[in-house]
Design an enzyme around this catalytic site. Structure first.
Site, PDB file in Angstrom:
ATOM      1  N   HIS A   1       0.836  -1.203   0.000  1.00  0.00           N
ATOM      2  CA  HIS A   1       0.000   0.000   0.000  1.00  0.00           C
ATOM      3  C   HIS A   1       0.871   1.254   0.000  1.00  0.00           C
ATOM      4  CE1 HIS A   1      -2.726  -2.987   2.052  1.00  0.00           C
ATOM      5  NE2 HIS A   1      -3.490  -2.570   1.075  1.00  0.00           N
TER       6      HIS A   1
ATOM      7  N   GLN B   1      -1.001  -4.310  -9.316  1.00  0.00           N
ATOM      8  CA  GLN B   1      -1.105  -5.313 -10.380  1.00  0.00           C
ATOM      9  C   GLN B   1      -1.350  -6.715  -9.823  1.00  0.00           C
ATOM     10  OE1 GLN B   1       2.295  -5.939 -13.259  1.00  0.00           O
ATOM     11  NE2 GLN B   1       1.606  -8.037 -12.845  1.00  0.00           N
TER      12      GLN B   1
END
Ligand code: PAF
Length: 285
Positions: free
Chosen positions: A37, A148
């Site tokens: 994150h 991704q």
């Protein structure tokens, strides 16, 4: 960093930012923040004036037998971590704040979900586009950041944004890995010591698949067989949930090996199911 729990307060804070022509970068999360994150935030930090992060464990994307109640939550850690990463506004709504009434209109994803997590987790991506539609409307970001690692999620969200003209630019950021190759995930904390030691084999198998395809191999079952054998050199996992090759972002059978391809894996351990993928011939958005 400002912590906001209420929709109207968030809208007011964003309006304030927009009045002074600030661009908004948005990082939606389900919390239990980790370095993955932080990487999304650092891209958002570089590319926008104001970074908004949401921490919301979204019930509509969990199936009845999934881990909604058990999903790890740690608000104090998240707030500290978000601030240290460079978040300006942290939005932490309750379920009632995000879903104040039973939905009168439901969103349903039609394409890109008939396989993998879409097939395994019925309704999961309907819940993802539902909450992102709400969040995009509240935050009105210029750029929104996704990892991704959740490649099917990225394909589905691109479909949502394109179909409904959301004025947001999706930024897709490469998967962040531990030194031994294991993709970072909130679920890694559930691995036993032995499972954690063995789990990097998922990335090793995907890399093997990539190398085979890049060397010109187009026999799908041969590629899958070799990848399966690689993972099964290890013994701690319960089973391989899937190991598959599809066109990307369509998630259909590959007919042209020079176009976008995804190799995706999900491996089930005693208390965690880990996913990872490799994209080939794909330009990031
Ligand atoms: O990837 C996630 O953490 C979630 O699916 C998201 C995008 C925050 C929506 O709840």
């Amino acid at each position: 960093m400002q912590i906001i729990r209420n929709r109207q307060t968030l809208i007011d804070a964003i309006t304030e930012q927009k009045k002074s022509n600030k661009t908004i970068g948005f990082v939606p999360t389900m919390g239990f923040l980790h370095e993955g994150h932080m990487t999304l935030v650092s891209h958002a930090r570089k590319e926008n004036n104001c970074v908004v992060m949401s921490v919301f464990v979204n019930p509509t994307q969990f199936g009845p037998n999934e881990d909604f109640d058990a999903y790890p939550r740690d608000e104090a850690h998240d707030a500290k971590f978000a601030e240290a990463s460079g978040v300006d506004i942290l939005f932490i709504p309750t379920v009632e704040e995000m879903y104040p009434a039973e939905l009168a209109t439901k969103l349903h994803v039609e394409k890109r979900v008939s396989v993998l997590d879409g097939a395994d987790r019925e309704g999961h991506f309907d819940g993802v586009v539902t909450v992102l539609t709400k969040l995009f409307h509240l935050v009105s970001p210029d750029n929104a950041y996704f990892g991704q690692k959740d490649a099917q999620q990225v394909a589905v969200v691109s479909g949502l944004v394109d179909d409904y003209f959301f004025p947001v630019n999706l930024r897709v950021i490469a998967t962040v890995r531990e030194q031994d190759g294991l993709a970072k995930s909130s679920r890694n904390v559930y691995l036993s010591d032995l499972e954690r030691k063995e789990a990097p084999v998922i990335h090793a198998a995907l890399t093997l698949g990539r190398n085979l395809i890049e060397a010109g191999e187009t026999n799908e079952s041969k590629i899958i067989q070799q990848m399966t054998a690689k993972i099964n050199e290890q013994t701690a996992h319960e089973k391989i949930a899937y190991l598959a090759i599809y066109s990307y972002p369509e998630f259909t059978q590959v007919t042209d090996w020079t176009k976008g391809i995804i190799i995706a894996a999900a491996v089930k351990y005693s208390k965690a199911r880990l996913i990872d993928n490799e994209l080939i011939n794909v330009k990031r958005r």
